[in-house]
Design an enzyme around this catalytic site. Structure first.
Site, PDB file in Angstrom:
ATOM      1  N   CYS A 170       0.826  -1.219   0.000  1.00  0.00           N
ATOM      2  CA  CYS A 170       0.000   0.000   0.000  1.00  0.00           C
ATOM      3  C   CYS A 170       0.857   1.265   0.000  1.00  0.00           C
ATOM      4  O   CYS A 170       0.443   2.287  -0.539  1.00  0.00           O
ATOM      5  CB  CYS A 170      -0.867   0.077   1.250  1.00  0.00           C
ATOM      6  SG  CYS A 170      -1.889  -1.340   1.555  1.00  0.00           S
TER       7      CYS A 170
HETATM    8  N1  LIG Z   1      -3.814  -0.624  -0.670  1.00  0.00           N
HETATM    9  C1  LIG Z   1      -4.204  -0.495   0.569  1.00  0.00           C
HETATM   10  O1  LIG Z   1      -4.772  -1.407   1.157  1.00  0.00           O
HETATM   11  N2  LIG Z   1      -4.060   0.702   1.154  1.00  0.00           N
HETATM   12  C2  LIG Z   1      -4.317   0.982   2.523  1.00  0.00           C
HETATM   13  C3  LIG Z   1      -5.153   2.205   2.692  1.00  0.00           C
HETATM   14  C4  LIG Z   1      -5.433   2.534   4.126  1.00  0.00           C
HETATM   15  C5  LIG Z   1      -6.209   3.822   4.320  1.00  0.00           C
HETATM   16  N3  LIG Z   1      -6.315   4.166   5.703  1.00  0.00           N
HETATM   17  C6  LIG Z   1      -7.600   3.697   3.719  1.00  0.00           C
HETATM   18  O2  LIG Z   1      -8.509   3.296   4.456  1.00  0.00           O
HETATM   19  O3  LIG Z   1      -7.793   4.011   2.557  1.00  0.00           O
END
Ligand SMILES: NC(=O)NCCC[C@H](N)C(=O)O
Length: 431
Positions: free
Chosen positions: A418
């Site tokens: 991510c």
């Molecule tokens: N690719 C991913 O799983 N990204 C994590 C995103 C975390 C962020 N706090 C969200 O909820 O969008």
């Protein structure tokens, strides 16, 4: 011309970009090819602008301690560099896209409009405040958020009088920016610039639109945009997995709708090498918001999988191919192992369960992104150190694991995949 650090770049060298021998500044034909160039965002003051009242709306479960989060992020960046990847920072790329007055002005207007301001006293005050800054300071200020006390406000502005007087921000902070994977995704020699699901993240992809159109490294280099952000249907990069130079897997999740999946598949089928998209339906909840929180590719025939999505071996999947007259054919399937073998032409596959399938360890480590591995070469990954059971499993299955420190970064609910947006990977031998 100046770059974000103020260094003067001779005009003649501005396009002398480092594409690692590829003809395009974006080259991603797999999830696992040797990583050459990647975009990160170092967590900044936007993290410290989270409060208990706002964190859930801004998609955080807790407030990370910034100095430690930065230390951990620097460690992550250094790990990637030590293993041969160039690390580019989103904030610098964005600042280098906004050197021209007209572009900077247009960017600020669009950012303010997307933040809920159009015309009026507050809009003008914010615009003046931002345009007086150098591009990098301006980009950082927008990312961090702007408080009511940061600018001279005329309290007669009707818009502000009618709003919650106690709410401190005019522009909300963007604390999720360090998850660079999601606002855009590189696919082949192009990318999708995403219309994201929640308002908390929707402005993030505007930075990438300006980078692709105006940063000298990317502008006018023939980068394809497979799907832009001007859509009502939603897609996020954590759901977009490039399995090979012609096969994609896309999650149907809390963040990516089936409509958007079909839309990007149609564009890829008509304009690129991609002829197969596997739609994989996963539970719609915050712990598993994207496909890459429960499933990642780490070698030619090895994947991490969170056991809770296996559902007794059955997952709803649809294999999409180009059909006649621009239509798409779709076949419903439920056996993940068989589908992956078929689309990747592998006779054997190794699905490595997060937390060794233990009913306590697996959900705990998945919560802290134990399935969210970033492959930096075939069979070589970067993971969070806290997921020690999953890491041990990976090693037992012959994977080379580089662990990174992770007590604060993980509070944002995202791991190494991510936190990275690869833009150049070497091709695989078998592609
Ligand atoms: N690719 C991913 O799983 N990204 C994590 C995103 C975390 C962020 N706090 C969200 O909820 O969008």
């Amino acid at each position: 011309m100046h770059n974000s650090t103020g260094v003067i770049i001779p005009e003649s060298h501005a396009n002398d970009v480092k594409n690692f021998g590829f003809s395009s500044p974006i080259h991603i034909t797999s999830e696992i090819g040797k990583l050459r160039s990647v975009i990160l965002k170092r967590p900044g003051r936007e993290i410290e602008n989270l409060t208990p009242d706002t964190m859930s709306r801004l998609l955080f479960d807790d407030i990370p301690y910034l100095p430690i989060a930065q230390k951990e992020h620097d460690y992550f960046a250094q790990t990637l560099k030590d293993n041969g990847a160039e690390v580019l920072y989103l904030e610098n790329l964005a600042a280098d896209s906004l050197n021209e007055g007209e572009i900077k002005n247009e960017f600020v207007e669009r950012m303010l409009q997307e933040s809920g301001f159009k015309d009026g006293l507050t809009y003008s005050a914010l615009k003046e405040y931002l345009l007086a800054m150098e591009p990098l300071q301006m980009v950082n200020t927008i990312m961090e958020g702007i408080r009511k006390t940061d600018i001279d406000l005329n309290c007669k502005d009707l818009r502000l009088l009618s709003e919650d007087a106690d709410y401190p921000f005019l522009l909300d902070p963007m604390p999720n920016l360090y998850f660079t994977r999601d606002p855009a995704a590189a696919i082949g020699e192009g990318l999708s610039i995403n219309h994201m699901t929640y308002a908390a993240r929707r402005r993030e992809s505007l930075f990438m639109e300006y980078i692709i159109n105006h940063n000298p490294r990317f502008a006018n280099q023939g980068v394809q945009v497979w799907r832009n952000r001007n859509h009502a249907t939603r897609i996020e990069g954590g759901d977009e997995l490039v399995l090979s130079d012609h096969v994609m897997a896309i999650g149907i999740s809390q963040r990516t709708s089936a409509d958007a999946l079909e839309d990007i598949a149609r564009n890829l089928f008509s304009n690129s090498n991609y002829d197969t998209v596997v739609g994989i339906k996963i539970p719609h909840n915050h712990a598993m918001m994207h496909l890459d929180t429960v499933f990642t590719m780490i070698n030619y025939n090895q994947f991490t999988v969170h056991p809770q999505i296996m559902n007794g071996g059955k997952i709803d999947m649809w294999i999409l191919h180009p059909g006649q007259d621009g239509r798409i054919t779709s076949e419903h399937r439920t056996d993940l192992l068989e589908v992956l073998k078929e689309v990747l032409h592998q006779s054997e596959l190794d699905l490595i369960p997060t937390g060794n399938s233990d009913p306590i360890v697996a959900p705990r480590e998945q919560w802290n992104d134990g399935s969210n591995t970033l492959a930096i070469a075939p069979g070589e990954v970067v993971t969070y150190d806290r997921n020690y059971v999953s890491n041990e499993m990976l090693r037992e299955h012959g994977i080379l694991v580089h662990e990174v420190i992770s007590s604060e970064l993980s509070r944002g609910r995202g791991g190494p995949r991510c936190m990275s947006m690869p833009i150049i990977r070497e091709d695989l031998e078998t592609n």
